[in-house]
Motif scaffolding. Structure first.
Motif, mmCIF file in Angstrom:
data_model
loop_
_atom_site.group_PDB
_atom_site.id
_atom_site.type_symbol
_atom_site.label_atom_id
_atom_site.label_comp_id
_atom_site.label_asym_id
_atom_site.label_seq_id
_atom_site.Cartn_x
_atom_site.Cartn_y
_atom_site.Cartn_z
ATOM 1 N N UNK A 262 36.582 36.620 29.451
ATOM 2 C CA UNK A 262 36.594 37.031 30.669
ATOM 3 C C UNK A 262 35.591 35.976 31.484
ATOM 4 N N UNK A 263 35.634 36.004 32.821
ATOM 5 C CA UNK A 263 34.742 35.205 33.410
ATOM 6 C C UNK A 263 33.311 35.895 33.370
ATOM 7 N N UNK A 264 33.107 37.044 32.684
ATOM 8 C CA UNK A 264 31.859 37.837 32.631
ATOM 9 C C UNK A 264 31.535 37.563 31.092
ATOM 10 N N UNK A 265 32.354 36.860 30.630
ATOM 11 C CA UNK A 265 31.896 36.303 28.972
ATOM 12 C C UNK A 265 32.693 37.389 28.117
ATOM 13 N N UNK A 266 32.004 38.068 27.170
ATOM 14 C CA UNK A 266 32.887 39.027 26.237
ATOM 15 C C UNK A 266 33.308 40.437 26.987
ATOM 16 N N UNK A 267 32.795 40.541 28.260
ATOM 17 C CA UNK A 267 33.157 41.803 28.759
ATOM 18 C C UNK A 267 33.543 41.714 30.243
ATOM 19 N N UNK A 268 34.123 42.559 31.013
ATOM 20 C CA UNK A 268 34.373 42.393 32.474
ATOM 21 C C UNK A 268 33.146 42.400 33.207
ATOM 22 N N UNK A 269 33.321 41.363 34.234
ATOM 23 C CA UNK A 269 32.219 41.381 35.226
ATOM 24 C C UNK A 269 32.768 41.286 36.479
ATOM 25 N N UNK A 270 31.806 40.934 37.358
ATOM 26 C CA UNK A 270 32.023 40.723 38.832
ATOM 27 C C UNK A 270 33.210 40.014 39.258
ATOM 28 N N UNK A 271 33.521 38.699 38.686
ATOM 29 C CA UNK A 271 34.397 37.848 38.979
ATOM 30 C C UNK A 271 35.997 38.336 38.489
ATOM 31 N N UNK A 272 36.089 38.960 37.175
ATOM 32 C CA UNK A 272 37.150 39.390 36.699
ATOM 33 C C UNK A 272 37.747 40.581 37.687
ATOM 34 N N UNK A 273 36.842 41.526 38.182
ATOM 35 C CA UNK A 273 37.270 42.408 39.032
ATOM 36 C C UNK A 273 37.787 42.031 40.425
ATOM 37 N N UNK A 274 37.179 40.874 40.944
ATOM 38 C CA UNK A 274 37.314 40.329 42.188
ATOM 39 C C UNK A 274 38.817 39.721 42.012
ATOM 40 N N UNK A 275 39.029 38.867 40.840
ATOM 41 C CA UNK A 275 40.287 38.505 40.534
ATOM 42 C C UNK A 275 41.568 39.352 40.222
#
Length: 233
Positions: free
Chosen positions: A142-155
């Motif tokens: 994921x953009x956040x590494x191994x877990x979902x982060x800010x960029x993943x949610x925005x995208x």
């Protein structure tokens, strides 16, 4: 007891961002469904400037704009962080979230409405931006590494909304062959249980897009493209 309410709409990728963040953190909230063609007095009261969803109401205080709401949620509830602790990594996450928000969404949206030579130009412009995202994913799930982060949610618009709409009207902007890492990321993202339960049904999304408040001419245009695509498949 904390009061958390979300004014939103299930077909809005921006409302969905906030729901995902709240669910990832295990925050209980009340969802207040808005009719986007006839907005409620409460929504207009809490967001008199932009008059749109989402609006997060936390203990009576409104927070506006989905990306700012995500950051507020992360700062308020510390479990399952969506932003990294490291200041540099946090700045980079904000940079890429802004890139997706200000550059990618507009470029991808243009391809849905364009045809012929203009479509090819818009597709090329969107492709250049997607290449940058593809490169940012190298070595990461994921953009956040191994877990979902800010960029993943925005995208999330890219992972679900755009891919569903481009499939419906027969576009080839974001494909598995052209952008394998982005495609894999989108599949991994949508297969997460929290994401699955937050996304609207694909058929309803396509059938109800674009929303009436965008104007009759855009609604008619999209429906005609959808019908034309169906006859050529």
């Amino acid at each position: 007891m904390e009061e958390v309410k979300l004014f939103g709409h299930p077909l809005s990728p921006f409302s969905c961002r906030v729901e995902i963040a709240l669910k990832l953190k295990g925050i209980q909230y009340d969802f207040l469904l808005e009719d986007l063609s006839n907005k409620s007095p409460l929504l207009l009261q809490y967001n008199p400037v932009y008059k749109k969803v989402p609006v997060l109401l936390h203990n009576g205080k409104p927070i506006l704009e989905s990306v700012l709401i995500l950051e507020y949620i992360d700062e308020t509830w510390k479990t399952n962080p969506i932003l990294p602790d490291d200041p540099y990594e946090k700045a980079m996450a904000r940079f890429w979230a802004k890139f997706v928000e200000e550059k990618c969404l507009a470029a991808l949206s243009k391809t849905i409405w364009s045809t012929g030579e203009q479509y090819e130009k818009d597709k090329a412009e969107a492709g250049e931006l997607l290449k940058l995202l593809e490169n940012e994913l190298k070595g990461k799930k994921f953009f956040g590494g191994d877990r979902i982060g800010l960029v993943d949610i925005v995208a999330n618009f890219i992972a679900f909304w755009f891919r569903a709409l481009q499939e419906a009207v027969g576009l080839d902007v974001l494909t598995k062959d052209n952008f394998p890492k982005l495609w894999e990321w989108a599949e991994d993202y949508m297969n997460c249980s929290v994401i699955k339960e937050s996304l609207p049904p694909k058929d309803k999304l396509v059938a109800d897009f674009p929303p009436p408040y965008m104007g009759e001419h855009l609604v008619a245009y999209f429906k005609s493209r959808l019908a034309s695509s169906a006859t050529t498949k």
